[in-house]
Design a protein around this motif. Structure first.
Motif, PDB file in Angstrom:
ATOM      1  N   ALA A  69       2.597   9.771   1.426  1.00 54.81           N
ATOM      2  CA  ALA A  69       3.421  10.314   0.355  1.00 54.81           C
ATOM      3  C   ALA A  69       3.423  11.838   0.224  1.00 54.81           C
ATOM      4  CB  ALA A  69       3.008   9.674  -0.978  1.00 54.81           C
ATOM      5  N   PRO A  70       3.770  12.553   1.287  1.00 51.43           N
ATOM      6  CA  PRO A  70       3.834  14.013   1.166  1.00 51.43           C
ATOM      7  C   PRO A  70       5.082  14.451   0.393  1.00 51.43           C
ATOM      8  CG  PRO A  70       4.610  13.332   3.325  1.00 51.43           C
ATOM      9  CD  PRO A  70       4.133  12.085   2.623  1.00 51.43           C
ATOM     10  N   ASN A  71       5.123  15.718   0.067  1.00 52.28           N
ATOM     11  CA  ASN A  71       6.240  16.252  -0.698  1.00 52.28           C
ATOM     12  C   ASN A  71       7.214  16.994   0.205  1.00 52.28           C
ATOM     13  OD1 ASN A  71       5.174  15.236  -3.123  1.00 52.28           O
ATOM     14  ND2 ASN A  71       3.709  16.933  -3.154  1.00 52.28           N
TER      15      ASN A  71
ATOM     16  N   TYR B 222       9.622   8.282 -12.390  1.00 47.91           N
ATOM     17  CA  TYR B 222       9.947   7.723 -11.068  1.00 47.91           C
ATOM     18  C   TYR B 222       8.973   6.601 -10.713  1.00 47.91           C
ATOM     19  CZ  TYR B 222      12.671  12.011 -10.500  1.00 47.91           C
ATOM     20  OH  TYR B 222      13.560  13.033 -10.664  1.00 47.91           O
ATOM     21  N   ASP B 223       7.701   6.820 -10.995  1.00 51.08           N
ATOM     22  CA  ASP B 223       6.707   5.807 -10.648  1.00 51.08           C
ATOM     23  C   ASP B 223       6.911   4.516 -11.444  1.00 51.08           C
ATOM     24  OD1 ASP B 223       4.975   6.145  -8.512  1.00 51.08           O
ATOM     25  OD2 ASP B 223       3.795   7.676  -9.552  1.00 51.08           O
ATOM     26  N   ILE B 224       7.350   4.655 -12.684  1.00 49.87           N
ATOM     27  CA  ILE B 224       7.631   3.459 -13.493  1.00 49.87           C
ATOM     28  C   ILE B 224       8.751   2.665 -12.811  1.00 49.87           C
ATOM     29  CG2 ILE B 224       8.583   2.643 -15.693  1.00 49.87           C
ATOM     30  CD1 ILE B 224       7.179   5.055 -17.045  1.00 49.87           C
TER      31      ILE B 224
ATOM     32  N   ARG C 242      -7.532  13.527  -8.324  1.00 47.40           N
ATOM     33  CA  ARG C 242      -6.922  14.279  -9.419  1.00 47.40           C
ATOM     34  C   ARG C 242      -5.725  13.561 -10.032  1.00 47.40           C
ATOM     35  NH1 ARG C 242      -8.086  19.630  -6.238  1.00 47.40           N
ATOM     36  NH2 ARG C 242      -8.188  17.953  -4.727  1.00 47.40           N
ATOM     37  N   GLN C 243      -5.264  12.495  -9.360  1.00 46.25           N
ATOM     38  CA  GLN C 243      -4.161  11.737  -9.940  1.00 46.25           C
ATOM     39  C   GLN C 243      -4.648  10.492 -10.679  1.00 46.25           C
ATOM     40  OE1 GLN C 243      -0.521  11.368  -7.765  1.00 46.25           O
ATOM     41  NE2 GLN C 243      -0.974  13.117  -6.460  1.00 46.25           N
ATOM     42  N   SER C 244      -5.946  10.397 -10.896  1.00 45.14           N
ATOM     43  CA  SER C 244      -6.495   9.202 -11.561  1.00 45.14           C
ATOM     44  C   SER C 244      -5.896   8.992 -12.952  1.00 45.14           C
ATOM     45  CB  SER C 244      -8.013   9.288 -11.669  1.00 45.14           C
ATOM     46  OG  SER C 244      -8.555   9.258 -10.369  1.00 45.14           O
TER      47      SER C 244
ATOM     48  N   ILE D 103       0.843  -1.190   0.000  1.00 49.20           N
ATOM     49  CA  ILE D 103       0.000   0.000   0.000  1.00 49.20           C
ATOM     50  C   ILE D 103       0.882   1.244   0.000  1.00 49.20           C
ATOM     51  CG2 ILE D 103      -1.911   1.175   1.153  1.00 49.20           C
ATOM     52  CD1 ILE D 103      -2.619  -1.498   2.426  1.00 49.20           C
ATOM     53  N   ASP D 104       0.709   2.045  -1.021  1.00 50.05           N
ATOM     54  CA  ASP D 104       1.479   3.280  -1.184  1.00 50.05           C
ATOM     55  C   ASP D 104       0.563   4.401  -0.703  1.00 50.05           C
ATOM     56  OD1 ASP D 104       2.049   5.775  -2.645  1.00 50.05           O
ATOM     57  OD2 ASP D 104       3.474   4.652  -3.865  1.00 50.05           O
ATOM     58  N   PHE D 105       0.892   4.978   0.451  1.00 52.75           N
ATOM     59  CA  PHE D 105      -0.010   6.006   0.974  1.00 52.75           C
ATOM     60  C   PHE D 105       0.728   7.110   1.716  1.00 52.75           C
ATOM     61  CE2 PHE D 105      -0.481   4.909   5.594  1.00 52.75           C
ATOM     62  CZ  PHE D 105       0.218   3.703   5.618  1.00 52.75           C
TER      63      PHE D 105
ATOM     64  N   GLY E 281      -1.607  23.426  -1.833  1.00 49.63           N
ATOM     65  CA  GLY E 281      -0.250  22.934  -1.711  1.00 49.63           C
ATOM     66  C   GLY E 281       0.302  22.383  -3.010  1.00 49.63           C
ATOM     67  N   LEU E 282      -0.497  22.367  -4.042  1.00 46.55           N
ATOM     68  CA  LEU E 282      -0.004  21.899  -5.341  1.00 46.55           C
ATOM     69  C   LEU E 282       0.040  23.120  -6.246  1.00 46.55           C
ATOM     70  CD1 LEU E 282      -2.572  19.009  -5.677  1.00 46.55           C
ATOM     71  CD2 LEU E 282      -0.151  18.658  -5.258  1.00 46.55           C
ATOM     72  N   GLU E 283       1.202  23.621  -6.509  1.00 47.08           N
ATOM     73  CA  GLU E 283       1.236  24.833  -7.313  1.00 47.08           C
ATOM     74  C   GLU E 283       0.964  24.502  -8.777  1.00 47.08           C
ATOM     75  OE1 GLU E 283       5.437  23.389  -7.633  1.00 47.08           O
ATOM     76  OE2 GLU E 283       3.672  23.116  -6.400  1.00 47.08           O
TER      77      GLU E 283
ATOM     78  N   GLY F 289      -5.136  16.802   2.141  1.00 48.95           N
ATOM     79  CA  GLY F 289      -5.241  15.648   1.243  1.00 48.95           C
ATOM     80  C   GLY F 289      -4.315  14.530   1.707  1.00 48.95           C
ATOM     81  N   HIS F 290      -3.134  14.922   2.204  1.00 48.82           N
ATOM     82  CA  HIS F 290      -2.208  13.908   2.709  1.00 48.82           C
ATOM     83  C   HIS F 290      -2.741  13.250   3.966  1.00 48.82           C
ATOM     84  CE1 HIS F 290       0.896  16.319   0.354  1.00 48.82           C
ATOM     85  NE2 HIS F 290       0.840  15.148  -0.231  1.00 48.82           N
ATOM     86  N   ILE F 291      -3.472  14.018   4.777  1.00 50.40           N
ATOM     87  CA  ILE F 291      -4.003  13.397   5.989  1.00 50.40           C
ATOM     88  C   ILE F 291      -5.037  12.350   5.589  1.00 50.40           C
ATOM     89  CG2 ILE F 291      -6.056  14.736   6.648  1.00 50.40           C
ATOM     90  CD1 ILE F 291      -5.265  14.654   9.431  1.00 50.40           C
TER      91      ILE F 291
ATOM     92  N   SER G 261      10.539  12.630 -14.921  1.00 54.62           N
ATOM     93  CA  SER G 261       9.398  13.372 -14.373  1.00 54.62           C
ATOM     94  C   SER G 261       8.614  12.436 -13.451  1.00 54.62           C
ATOM     95  CB  SER G 261       8.529  13.937 -15.486  1.00 54.62           C
ATOM     96  OG  SER G 261       8.087  12.893 -16.310  1.00 54.62           O
ATOM     97  N   TYR G 262       7.543  12.946 -12.889  1.00 64.71           N
ATOM     98  CA  TYR G 262       6.762  12.200 -11.888  1.00 64.71           C
ATOM     99  C   TYR G 262       6.505  10.755 -12.322  1.00 64.71           C
ATOM    100  CZ  TYR G 262       2.905  11.483  -8.498  1.00 64.71           C
ATOM    101  OH  TYR G 262       2.077  11.022  -7.499  1.00 64.71           O
ATOM    102  N   ILE G 263       6.111  10.596 -13.604  1.00 70.45           N
ATOM    103  CA  ILE G 263       5.759   9.245 -14.054  1.00 70.45           C
ATOM    104  C   ILE G 263       6.997   8.352 -14.245  1.00 70.45           C
ATOM    105  CG2 ILE G 263       5.652   9.710 -16.555  1.00 70.45           C
ATOM    106  CD1 ILE G 263       2.893   7.986 -16.260  1.00 70.45           C
TER     107      ILE G 263
ATOM    108  N   LEU H  78       8.100   9.457  -0.540  1.00 73.90           N
ATOM    109  CA  LEU H  78       8.242  10.904  -0.371  1.00 73.90           C
ATOM    110  C   LEU H  78       8.572  11.614  -1.680  1.00 73.90           C
ATOM    111  CD1 LEU H  78      10.353  10.907   2.927  1.00 73.90           C
ATOM    112  CD2 LEU H  78       7.879  11.249   2.697  1.00 73.90           C
ATOM    113  N   GLY H  79       7.876  12.698  -1.942  1.00 76.26           N
ATOM    114  CA  GLY H  79       8.155  13.511  -3.129  1.00 76.26           C
ATOM    115  C   GLY H  79       9.388  14.372  -2.857  1.00 76.26           C
ATOM    116  N   ASP H  80      10.568  13.759  -2.997  1.00 71.31           N
ATOM    117  CA  ASP H  80      11.788  14.467  -2.597  1.00 71.31           C
ATOM    118  C   ASP H  80      12.513  15.078  -3.792  1.00 71.31           C
ATOM    119  OD1 ASP H  80      12.651  12.159  -3.790  1.00 71.31           O
ATOM    120  OD2 ASP H  80      14.199  11.724  -2.305  1.00 71.31           O
TER     121      ASP H  80
HETATM  122  N1  ARG Z   1       3.704  12.957  -3.559  1.00 67.70           N
HETATM  123  C1  ARG Z   1       2.476  12.861  -4.290  1.00 67.70           C
HETATM  124  C2  ARG Z   1       1.556  14.024  -3.882  1.00 67.70           C
HETATM  125  O1  ARG Z   1       1.717  14.596  -2.834  1.00 67.70           O
HETATM  126  C3  ARG Z   1       1.757  11.567  -4.068  1.00 67.70           C
HETATM  127  C4  ARG Z   1       2.520  10.331  -4.433  1.00 67.70           C
HETATM  128  C5  ARG Z   1       1.645   9.142  -4.576  1.00 67.70           C
HETATM  129  N2  ARG Z   1       2.355   7.934  -4.851  1.00 67.70           N
HETATM  130  C6  ARG Z   1       2.916   7.625  -6.005  1.00 67.70           C
HETATM  131  N3  ARG Z   1       3.548   6.492  -6.109  1.00 67.70           N
HETATM  132  N4  ARG Z   1       2.868   8.439  -7.027  1.00 67.70           N
HETATM  133  O2  ARG Z   1       0.631  14.351  -4.603  1.00 67.70           O
END
Ligand code: ARG
Length: 559
Positions: free
Chosen positions: A114-116, A312-314, A336-338, A110-112, A201-203, A124-126, A308-310, A152-154
């Motif tokens: 995941a703050p930045n 890393y996810d790959i 919104r990430q659907s 479970i990936d949950f 929090g998402l610019e 939303g993170h809570i 980019s974001y994707i 973590l979105g590092d």
């Molecule tokens: N860091 C992202 C955000 O705050 C969520 C990451 C979710 N997990 C993932 N594997 N993309 O929106």
């Protein structure tokens, strides 16, 4: 009890167990029995009207002792369960009640949360944190082996921005004192220079001016391994991590693995390169790499060849499958990430990773404060830690007013968790302190209070007598409570199947209501039914404790 009926019907109606399971209903009112079987499905085979079939069954079926009577009502066959036997079952439960092991030898990732990094956690993170934690608990309860990952979105443009701001405007003392606040100040200051907006929090990254360029340069330096830039990045990660940990400590949420997105840059890029070689991805003139999905280009590597974001996810998905060989991996994020996840799953499938069929995105709706979304464009984001602290302070006030022994932290945190979990993930959550802390209503404190009430009855009684209990002439409130308790295992299973902890949250409320009704109509101590009622209170208490455990809500014996 349901299985008794299912067994009976497989024999009498000659249908398969799962077919019966699907159509067997719980009638809207108890005058129609406890379970009801609609006979329509048999009509064709039997060449008879459903009403006639129901009538026939009602006259001919021989009843096992668990069933008191059956009645036909139109096309329905209604089953009335023997309440005394049901009550006997309910009195026998122990602390494992509700557990089962469909998940034996199955692994769930479970990936949950995941703050930045560098940005404060937003509401939303809570929601992701509380939902993910509860889903993990539910899986484990059903015998699965689940692994919680905090990804973590590092890395990303926000990190570039922060590095620029850190070099220009850092207040060292402030960073020590309140890292989250200072990083937020830097971030907001950068965005105001860049004139980009902050929403939740998402610019919105549609700016591309000199400031944006500066941020991009810093990112490039980081990729190249520049020592000075890396050091700042490290500082930011540390400071930010401290802030996150405060929230996790308050929520008492743990992860099996905490890992930065940046770890997967090389993995992701390698996979993209391989796909290019195999002709599974294409290169744009400017060097960016894309995959075509439904006639649209989805970029998986930027023109300057950075991830980019994707990307890393790959990389992360492939590495996780190697490591865990999971049966299922669930990503818990905002709806919104659907699109992002749908694209990720398609890309992995096309690249030949069959495990992509095991990936699930669990999207959740927005959390709203009053009528407004949590943050404003000025960046005065409502900090999660502050929301939690304020809730705990309010819980404390409430407890003092009532002159009781409650633990404000458990009440406050429980109130928030319950508020977030009582709505199905897909629904919006309206955040309101009044509702969260309403001791009389559909709230965490009301449910915790029911638990404390049951505890105090048991404490007052001292010992209870298990041996000579006669169960007879149950009153309606006893029957209702017995039936509610009995439902628990089934509710846990549906919550798991549907990835929906609200099923358990709503159950906890229904269970508490049934208990409170019982409590107001049926005296326990000193009554001639004392032995039975005490055991019933005890079973209620055990069941509620398990249900709340699955929501991550703590119980108190006094409140
Ligand atoms: N860091 C992202 C955000 O705050 C969520 C990451 C979710 N997990 C993932 N594997 N993309 O929106």
């Amino acid at each position: 009890m349901k299985d008794v009926i299912i067994k009976l019907l497989t024999k009498e109606a000659r249908l398969k167990e799962d077919e019966i399971e699907k159509i067997l209903e719980v009638p809207p009112s108890s005058e129609f029995g406890d379970y009801s079987f609609p006979c329509f499905v048999l009509s064709k085979r039997e060449k008879k009207s459903p009403d006639k079939i129901a009538e026939h069954f009602a006259q001919t079926i021989k009843l096992p002792k668990e069933i008191e009577k059956i009645e036909n009502k139109g096309p329905y066959l209604n089953f009335f369960i023997n309440k005394n036997i049901l009550a006997e079952e309910v009195l026998k439960i122990n602390s494992n009640f509700g557990k089962s092991s469909p998940g034996k030898n199955k692994k769930i990732v479970i990936d949950f949360s995941a703050p930045n990094i560098g940005k404060p956690m937003h509401i939303g993170h809570i929601r992701s944190t509380i939902l993910g934690d509860s889903i993990m608990r539910i899986y484990n309860f059903l015998g699965y082996d689940s692994v919680g990952i905090n990804y973590l979105g590092d890395i990303g443009l926000h990190i570039g921005k922060l590095i620029v701001a850190y070099e220009l405007w850092l207040d060292k003392e402030a960073l020590k004192k309140d890292p989250v606040q200072e990083l937020l100040r830097l971030y907001v200051k950068f965005n105001s220079k860049e004139k980009s907006e902050i929403t939740e929090g998402l610019e919105e990254e549609f700016q591309d001016n000199e400031w944006t360029q500066k941020a991009k340069e810093k990112l490039k330096l980081l990729e190249l391994g520049d020592k000075k830039t890396e050091k700042i990045w490290e500082d930011i990660r540390k400071a930010s991590g401290k802030g996150f940990d405060k929230v996790y400590d308050l929520l008492k949420v743990n992860f099996n693995e905490t890992v930065g997105q940046s770890e997967f840059s090389e993995h992701g890029k390698k996979i993209v390169t391989n796909a290019l070689l195999k002709g599974l991805a294409k290169t744009e003139k400017d060097g960016a790499v894309y995959v075509e999905i439904n006639g649209q280009k989805k970029f998986i590597l930027r023109s300057n060849q950075t991830a980019s974001y994707i990307t890393y996810d790959i990389g992360a998905a492939v590495e996780r499958y190697k490591k865990y060989k999971f049966d299922k991996m669930i990503y818990v994020t905002d709806f919104r990430q659907s699109d992002h996840f749908a694209q990720l799953f398609t890309i992995l499938k096309r690249f030949g990773y069959d495990f992509s069929d095991k990936l699930i995105h669990l999207p959740f709706g927005t959390v709203k404060f009053g009528n407004e979304i949590i943050a404003t464009r000025k960046g005065d984001i409502i900090l999660l830690e502050d929301v939690l602290k304020k809730t705990i302070a309010k819980a404390d006030e409430e407890i003092k007013k009532r002159k009781t022994q409650g633990d404000a932290e458990k009440v406050g945190v429980g109130a928030i968790k319950y508020l977030v979990l009582k709505s199905a993930p897909s629904a919006e959550v309206q955040f309101s302190w009044e509702q969260a802390l309403n001791f009389e209503g559909d709230s965490g404190p009301y449910i915790q209070y029911s638990y404390a009430r049951a505890s105090s009855i048991i404490k007052k009684a001292g010992k209870f007598n298990k041996s000579k209990i006669k169960i007879e002439n149950l009153n309606q409130s006893e029957i209702n409570l017995v039936k509610k308790i009995y439902e628990f295992p089934e509710r846990v299973q549906s919550a798991c199947k549907e990835l929906n902890p609200s099923i358990i949250a709503n159950y906890s409320f229904e269970l508490s209501k049934a208990f409170n009704e019982f409590y107001h109509t049926s005296p326990v101590i000193g009554d001639k039914s004392e032995s039975f009622r005490l055991l019933l209170v005890n079973s209620f208490r055990t069941t509620l404790k398990n249900a709340l455990y699955l929501l991550g809500i703590e119980v108190m014996n006094e409140m």
